[in-house]
Design an enzyme around this catalytic site. Sequence first.
Site, mmCIF file in Angstrom:
data_model
loop_
_atom_site.group_PDB
_atom_site.id
_atom_site.type_symbol
_atom_site.label_atom_id
_atom_site.label_comp_id
_atom_site.label_asym_id
_atom_site.label_seq_id
_atom_site.Cartn_x
_atom_site.Cartn_y
_atom_site.Cartn_z
ATOM 1 N N VAL A 79 4.527 22.429 27.116
ATOM 2 C CA VAL A 79 5.182 23.694 26.754
ATOM 3 C C VAL A 79 5.745 24.327 28.030
ATOM 4 O O VAL A 79 5.099 24.285 29.101
ATOM 5 C CB VAL A 79 4.175 24.625 26.040
ATOM 6 C CG1 VAL A 79 4.712 26.049 25.913
ATOM 7 C CG2 VAL A 79 3.836 24.066 24.647
ATOM 8 N N GLU A 111 -5.209 10.523 26.001
ATOM 9 C CA GLU A 111 -5.951 10.560 27.268
ATOM 10 C C GLU A 111 -5.559 11.842 27.983
ATOM 11 O O GLU A 111 -4.397 12.243 27.935
ATOM 12 C CB GLU A 111 -5.580 9.364 28.145
ATOM 13 C CG GLU A 111 -6.256 8.090 27.722
ATOM 14 C CD GLU A 111 -5.333 6.889 27.815
ATOM 15 O OE1 GLU A 111 -4.177 7.049 28.258
ATOM 16 O OE2 GLU A 111 -5.766 5.800 27.418
ATOM 17 N N ASN A 116 -8.003 19.096 33.093
ATOM 18 C CA ASN A 116 -6.964 19.819 32.334
ATOM 19 C C ASN A 116 -7.596 20.654 31.221
ATOM 20 O O ASN A 116 -7.515 20.351 30.029
ATOM 21 C CB ASN A 116 -5.945 18.825 31.765
ATOM 22 C CG ASN A 116 -4.672 19.514 31.287
ATOM 23 O OD1 ASN A 116 -4.664 20.723 31.067
ATOM 24 N ND2 ASN A 116 -3.606 18.744 31.124
ATOM 25 N N TYR A 123 -6.951 20.394 22.326
ATOM 26 C CA TYR A 123 -7.331 19.240 21.495
ATOM 27 C C TYR A 123 -8.647 19.523 20.749
ATOM 28 O O TYR A 123 -8.780 19.162 19.584
ATOM 29 C CB TYR A 123 -7.451 17.976 22.355
ATOM 30 C CG TYR A 123 -6.198 17.656 23.151
ATOM 31 C CD1 TYR A 123 -4.941 17.835 22.583
ATOM 32 C CD2 TYR A 123 -6.260 17.177 24.455
ATOM 33 C CE1 TYR A 123 -3.777 17.555 23.308
ATOM 34 C CE2 TYR A 123 -5.105 16.893 25.179
ATOM 35 C CZ TYR A 123 -3.881 17.089 24.609
ATOM 36 O OH TYR A 123 -2.740 16.815 25.320
HETATM 37 C C1 LIG Z 1 -1.691 22.264 27.302
HETATM 38 C C2 LIG Z 1 -0.443 23.023 26.830
HETATM 39 C C3 LIG Z 1 0.503 22.055 26.121
HETATM 40 C C4 LIG Z 1 -0.877 24.146 25.868
HETATM 41 O O1 LIG Z 1 0.307 24.798 25.408
HETATM 42 P P1 LIG Z 1 0.314 26.308 24.860
HETATM 43 O O2 LIG Z 1 1.539 26.482 24.031
HETATM 44 O O3 LIG Z 1 0.092 27.240 25.988
HETATM 45 O O4 LIG Z 1 -0.979 26.317 23.922
HETATM 46 P P2 LIG Z 1 -1.205 27.302 22.688
HETATM 47 O O5 LIG Z 1 -0.730 28.667 23.032
HETATM 48 O O6 LIG Z 1 -0.684 26.686 21.444
HETATM 49 O O7 LIG Z 1 -2.803 27.340 22.666
HETATM 50 C C5 LIG Z 1 -3.540 26.589 21.730
HETATM 51 C C6 LIG Z 1 -5.003 26.555 22.152
HETATM 52 O O8 LIG Z 1 -5.136 25.747 23.331
HETATM 53 C C7 LIG Z 1 -6.154 26.310 24.182
HETATM 54 N N1 LIG Z 1 -5.546 26.752 25.424
HETATM 55 C C8 LIG Z 1 -4.223 26.730 25.735
HETATM 56 N N2 LIG Z 1 -4.056 27.159 27.019
HETATM 57 C C9 LIG Z 1 -5.275 27.443 27.489
HETATM 58 C C10 LIG Z 1 -5.749 27.918 28.748
HETATM 59 N N3 LIG Z 1 -4.924 28.196 29.779
HETATM 60 N N4 LIG Z 1 -7.083 28.077 28.901
HETATM 61 C C11 LIG Z 1 -7.941 27.813 27.910
HETATM 62 N N5 LIG Z 1 -7.558 27.365 26.671
HETATM 63 C C12 LIG Z 1 -6.235 27.189 26.485
HETATM 64 C C13 LIG Z 1 -6.744 27.468 23.403
HETATM 65 O O9 LIG Z 1 -7.785 26.947 22.588
HETATM 66 C C14 LIG Z 1 -5.578 27.900 22.543
HETATM 67 O O10 LIG Z 1 -5.943 28.600 21.389
HETATM 68 P P3 LIG Z 1 -6.077 30.224 21.474
HETATM 69 O O11 LIG Z 1 -4.819 30.734 22.133
HETATM 70 O O12 LIG Z 1 -6.188 30.618 20.030
HETATM 71 O O13 LIG Z 1 -7.287 30.487 22.307
HETATM 72 C C15 LIG Z 1 0.284 23.720 28.034
HETATM 73 O O14 LIG Z 1 -0.679 24.409 28.804
HETATM 74 C C16 LIG Z 1 1.032 22.756 28.943
HETATM 75 O O15 LIG Z 1 2.209 22.430 28.699
HETATM 76 N N6 LIG Z 1 0.369 22.292 30.023
HETATM 77 C C17 LIG Z 1 1.023 21.404 30.987
HETATM 78 C C18 LIG Z 1 1.269 20.033 30.418
HETATM 79 C C19 LIG Z 1 -0.028 19.375 29.992
HETATM 80 O O16 LIG Z 1 -1.036 19.407 30.677
HETATM 81 N N7 LIG Z 1 0.018 18.724 28.802
HETATM 82 C C20 LIG Z 1 -1.143 18.033 28.248
HETATM 83 C C21 LIG Z 1 -1.321 16.677 28.767
HETATM 84 S S1 LIG Z 1 0.060 15.621 28.382
#
Ligand SMILES: CC(C)(COP(=O)(O)OP(=O)(O)OC[C@H]1O[C@@H](n2cnc3c(N)ncnc32)[C@H](O)[C@@H]1OP(=O)(O)O)[C@@H](O)C(=O)NCCC(=O)NCCS
Length: 160
Positions: A79, A111, A116, A123
Amino acid sequence: MDLRLLPMALRDLTEVMEIEQQSHVSPWTLGNFTDSLEAGYWAYCLRQLSVDDEKPDPLLGYCVLLPALDELQLLNITVHPSYKRQGLAKKIMKVIEDAAQSKSFQDIFLEVRVSNTPAIALYESFAYQEIGIRKDYYSLKDGGRENAKVMKKVLNAPSN
Ligand SMILES: CC(C)(COP(=O)(O)OP(=O)(O)OC[C@H]1O[C@@H](n2cnc3c(N)ncnc32)[C@H](O)[C@@H]1OP(=O)(O)O)[C@@H](O)C(=O)NCCC(=O)NCCS
Protein backbone atom coordinates in the site's frame (compact mmCIF):
# COMPACT_ATOMS: atom_id res chain seq x y z
CA MET A 1 -13.15 7.18 -1.14
CA ASP A 2 -14.25 5.59 -4.45
CA LEU A 3 -11.93 2.71 -5.21
CA ARG A 4 -11.48 0.22 -7.99
CA LEU A 5 -9.32 -2.88 -8.25
CA LEU A 6 -8.18 -3.65 -11.77
CA PRO A 7 -5.81 -6.19 -13.31
CA MET A 8 -2.26 -4.83 -13.33
CA ALA A 9 -0.92 -4.02 -16.82
CA LEU A 10 2.47 -2.98 -18.16
CA ARG A 11 1.32 0.66 -18.26
CA ASP A 12 0.92 0.58 -14.45
CA LEU A 13 4.51 -0.38 -13.76
CA THR A 14 6.09 3.09 -13.54
CA GLU A 15 3.78 3.97 -10.65
CA VAL A 16 4.06 0.48 -9.16
CA MET A 17 7.86 0.74 -9.13
CA GLU A 18 7.76 4.13 -7.36
CA ILE A 19 5.69 2.67 -4.51
CA GLU A 20 7.66 -0.59 -4.49
CA GLN A 21 10.97 1.22 -4.00
CA GLN A 22 9.62 3.28 -1.12
CA SER A 23 8.05 0.30 0.62
CA HIS A 24 10.39 -2.69 0.75
CA VAL A 25 13.82 -3.54 2.14
CA SER A 26 14.47 -5.59 -1.03
CA PRO A 27 12.10 -4.13 -3.64
CA TRP A 28 11.07 -6.16 -6.64
CA THR A 29 12.74 -5.12 -9.90
CA LEU A 30 10.81 -4.02 -12.96
CA GLY A 31 11.74 -7.40 -14.43
CA ASN A 32 10.08 -9.21 -11.52
CA PHE A 33 6.80 -7.43 -12.32
CA THR A 34 6.99 -7.86 -16.10
CA ASP A 35 7.88 -11.56 -15.70
CA SER A 36 4.89 -12.01 -13.34
CA LEU A 37 2.53 -10.35 -15.81
CA GLU A 38 3.89 -12.36 -18.74
CA ALA A 39 3.58 -15.59 -16.75
CA GLY A 40 -0.09 -14.87 -16.07
CA TYR A 41 0.20 -14.40 -12.31
CA TRP A 42 -2.74 -12.70 -10.65
CA ALA A 43 -1.81 -9.04 -10.26
CA TYR A 44 -4.11 -6.17 -9.34
CA CYS A 45 -3.87 -2.43 -8.83
CA LEU A 46 -6.05 -0.56 -6.36
CA ARG A 47 -6.83 2.94 -7.59
CA GLN A 48 -8.83 5.83 -6.23
CA LEU A 49 -11.41 7.06 -8.74
CA SER A 50 -10.46 10.62 -9.59
CA VAL A 51 -13.34 13.12 -9.42
CA ASP A 52 -11.73 15.02 -12.28
CA ASP A 53 -12.01 13.11 -15.58
CA GLU A 54 -8.90 14.90 -16.83
CA LYS A 55 -6.75 13.55 -13.99
CA PRO A 56 -5.47 9.97 -13.73
CA ASP A 57 -6.72 7.75 -10.91
CA PRO A 58 -3.93 7.61 -8.31
CA LEU A 59 -2.44 4.21 -7.51
CA LEU A 60 -2.94 3.34 -3.83
CA GLY A 61 -1.71 -0.24 -3.72
CA TYR A 62 -1.24 -3.52 -5.56
CA CYS A 63 -0.79 -7.23 -5.12
CA VAL A 64 0.73 -10.17 -7.03
CA LEU A 65 -0.19 -13.82 -6.53
CA LEU A 66 1.11 -17.03 -8.07
CA PRO A 67 -1.58 -19.61 -8.82
CA ALA A 68 -0.21 -23.17 -8.59
CA LEU A 69 -2.58 -26.15 -8.86
CA ASP A 70 -5.03 -25.73 -5.97
CA GLU A 71 -2.90 -23.20 -4.05
CA LEU A 72 -2.28 -19.50 -4.35
CA GLN A 73 0.90 -17.88 -3.13
CA LEU A 74 0.69 -14.24 -2.13
CA LEU A 75 3.98 -12.83 -3.42
CA ASN A 76 3.50 -9.12 -2.91
CA ILE A 77 0.97 -6.81 -1.29
CA THR A 78 1.87 -3.17 -0.92
CA VAL A 79 0.00 0.00 0.00
CA HIS A 80 1.29 3.48 -0.88
CA PRO A 81 3.11 4.90 2.19
CA SER A 82 0.75 7.92 2.34
CA TYR A 83 -2.35 5.71 2.44
CA LYS A 84 -1.41 3.18 5.10
CA ARG A 85 -3.69 2.34 8.04
CA GLN A 86 -6.85 3.22 6.12
CA GLY A 87 -8.01 -0.34 5.61
CA LEU A 88 -6.77 -0.59 2.01
CA ALA A 89 -4.73 -3.78 2.46
CA LYS A 90 -7.79 -5.33 4.11
CA LYS A 91 -9.84 -4.50 1.02
CA ILE A 92 -7.22 -6.08 -1.24
CA MET A 93 -7.00 -9.20 0.96
CA LYS A 94 -10.78 -9.58 0.93
CA VAL A 95 -10.93 -9.39 -2.88
CA ILE A 96 -8.09 -11.94 -3.12
CA GLU A 97 -9.92 -14.37 -0.84
CA ASP A 98 -13.24 -13.96 -2.64
CA ALA A 99 -11.58 -14.56 -6.03
CA ALA A 100 -9.63 -17.55 -4.69
CA GLN A 101 -12.77 -19.11 -3.24
CA SER A 102 -14.79 -18.53 -6.40
CA LYS A 103 -12.08 -20.38 -8.35
CA SER A 104 -11.95 -23.20 -5.77
CA PHE A 105 -8.40 -22.66 -4.58
CA GLN A 106 -7.91 -24.54 -1.33
CA ASP A 107 -5.14 -22.59 0.39
CA ILE A 108 -3.26 -19.32 0.27
CA PHE A 109 0.41 -19.34 1.29
CA LEU A 110 2.79 -16.49 1.89
CA GLU A 111 6.23 -15.72 3.28
CA VAL A 112 6.92 -12.65 5.37
CA ARG A 113 9.96 -11.19 7.12
CA VAL A 114 9.78 -11.97 10.83
CA SER A 115 10.40 -8.23 11.50
CA ASN A 116 7.43 -7.12 9.37
CA THR A 117 5.02 -6.53 12.23
CA PRO A 118 2.38 -4.62 10.20
CA ALA A 119 2.15 -7.34 7.54
CA ILE A 120 2.06 -10.17 10.10
CA ALA A 121 -0.72 -8.36 12.00
CA LEU A 122 -2.64 -7.97 8.73
CA TYR A 123 -2.31 -11.68 7.89
CA GLU A 124 -3.23 -12.76 11.42
CA SER A 125 -6.34 -10.58 11.26
CA PHE A 126 -7.34 -12.70 8.23
CA ALA A 127 -6.69 -15.90 10.22
CA TYR A 128 -3.47 -16.89 8.46
CA GLN A 129 -1.46 -19.24 10.65
CA GLU A 130 2.27 -19.75 10.90
CA ILE A 131 3.27 -23.15 9.49
CA GLY A 132 7.05 -22.81 9.49
CA ILE A 133 10.16 -20.68 9.40
CA ARG A 134 12.63 -20.38 6.51
CA LYS A 135 15.95 -19.59 8.10
CA ASP A 136 17.99 -16.69 6.65
CA TYR A 137 15.57 -16.43 3.75
CA TYR A 138 15.72 -12.66 3.22
CA SER A 139 18.65 -10.28 2.84
CA LEU A 140 19.01 -7.21 5.04
CA LYS A 141 20.39 -3.81 4.00
CA ASP A 142 23.43 -4.31 6.26
CA GLY A 143 24.35 -7.53 4.44
CA GLY A 144 22.87 -9.80 7.11
CA ARG A 145 20.03 -12.28 6.69
CA GLU A 146 16.56 -12.51 8.20
CA ASN A 147 14.19 -15.43 8.70
CA ALA A 148 10.87 -15.74 6.88
CA LYS A 149 7.67 -16.81 8.55
CA VAL A 150 5.63 -19.10 6.29
CA MET A 151 1.90 -18.57 6.77
CA LYS A 152 -1.11 -20.34 5.35
CA LYS A 153 -4.86 -19.96 5.25
CA VAL A 154 -7.11 -22.87 4.34
CA LEU A 155 -10.01 -21.64 2.20
CA ASN A 156 -11.77 -24.76 1.00
CA ALA A 157 -11.34 -28.21 2.47
CA PRO A 158 -11.10 -30.78 -0.36
CA SER A 159 -14.34 -32.71 -0.79
CA ASN A 160 -14.15 -36.53 -0.96
C1 LIG B 1 1.51 -4.37 5.31
C2 LIG B 1 0.70 -3.32 4.53
C3 LIG B 1 0.35 -3.86 3.15
C4 LIG B 1 -0.59 -3.01 5.32
O1 LIG B 1 -1.34 -2.07 4.55
P1 LIG B 1 -2.42 -1.07 5.20
O2 LIG B 1 -3.33 -0.62 4.12
O3 LIG B 1 -1.72 -0.05 6.01
O4 LIG B 1 -3.20 -2.06 6.19
P2 LIG B 1 -4.70 -1.84 6.70
O5 LIG B 1 -4.94 -0.41 7.00
O6 LIG B 1 -5.65 -2.52 5.77
O7 LIG B 1 -4.63 -2.62 8.09
C5 LIG B 1 -5.16 -3.92 8.23
C6 LIG B 1 -4.66 -4.53 9.53
O8 LIG B 1 -3.26 -4.80 9.42
C7 LIG B 1 -2.62 -4.56 10.69
N1 LIG B 1 -1.68 -3.46 10.55
C8 LIG B 1 -1.48 -2.70 9.45
N2 LIG B 1 -0.47 -1.82 9.69
C9 LIG B 1 -0.06 -2.04 10.94
C10 LIG B 1 0.95 -1.45 11.76
N3 LIG B 1 1.74 -0.44 11.33
N4 LIG B 1 1.12 -1.94 13.01
C11 LIG B 1 0.36 -2.93 13.48
N5 LIG B 1 -0.63 -3.54 12.76
C12 LIG B 1 -0.83 -3.08 11.51
C13 LIG B 1 -3.74 -4.23 11.65
O9 LIG B 1 -4.22 -5.46 12.18
C14 LIG B 1 -4.77 -3.62 10.74
O10 LIG B 1 -6.08 -3.67 11.23
P3 LIG B 1 -6.61 -2.43 12.15
O11 LIG B 1 -6.29 -1.16 11.40
O12 LIG B 1 -8.09 -2.70 12.24
O13 LIG B 1 -5.87 -2.53 13.44
C15 LIG B 1 1.49 -1.97 4.41
O14 LIG B 1 2.01 -1.64 5.69
C16 LIG B 1 2.65 -2.03 3.43
O15 LIG B 1 2.47 -1.78 2.22
N6 LIG B 1 3.87 -2.33 3.92
C17 LIG B 1 5.05 -2.36 3.06
C18 LIG B 1 5.04 -3.51 2.10
C19 LIG B 1 4.98 -4.84 2.84
O16 LIG B 1 5.67 -5.07 3.82
N7 LIG B 1 4.13 -5.76 2.32
C20 LIG B 1 3.96 -7.08 2.91
C21 LIG B 1 4.97 -8.05 2.47
S1 LIG B 1 4.93 -8.32 0.72
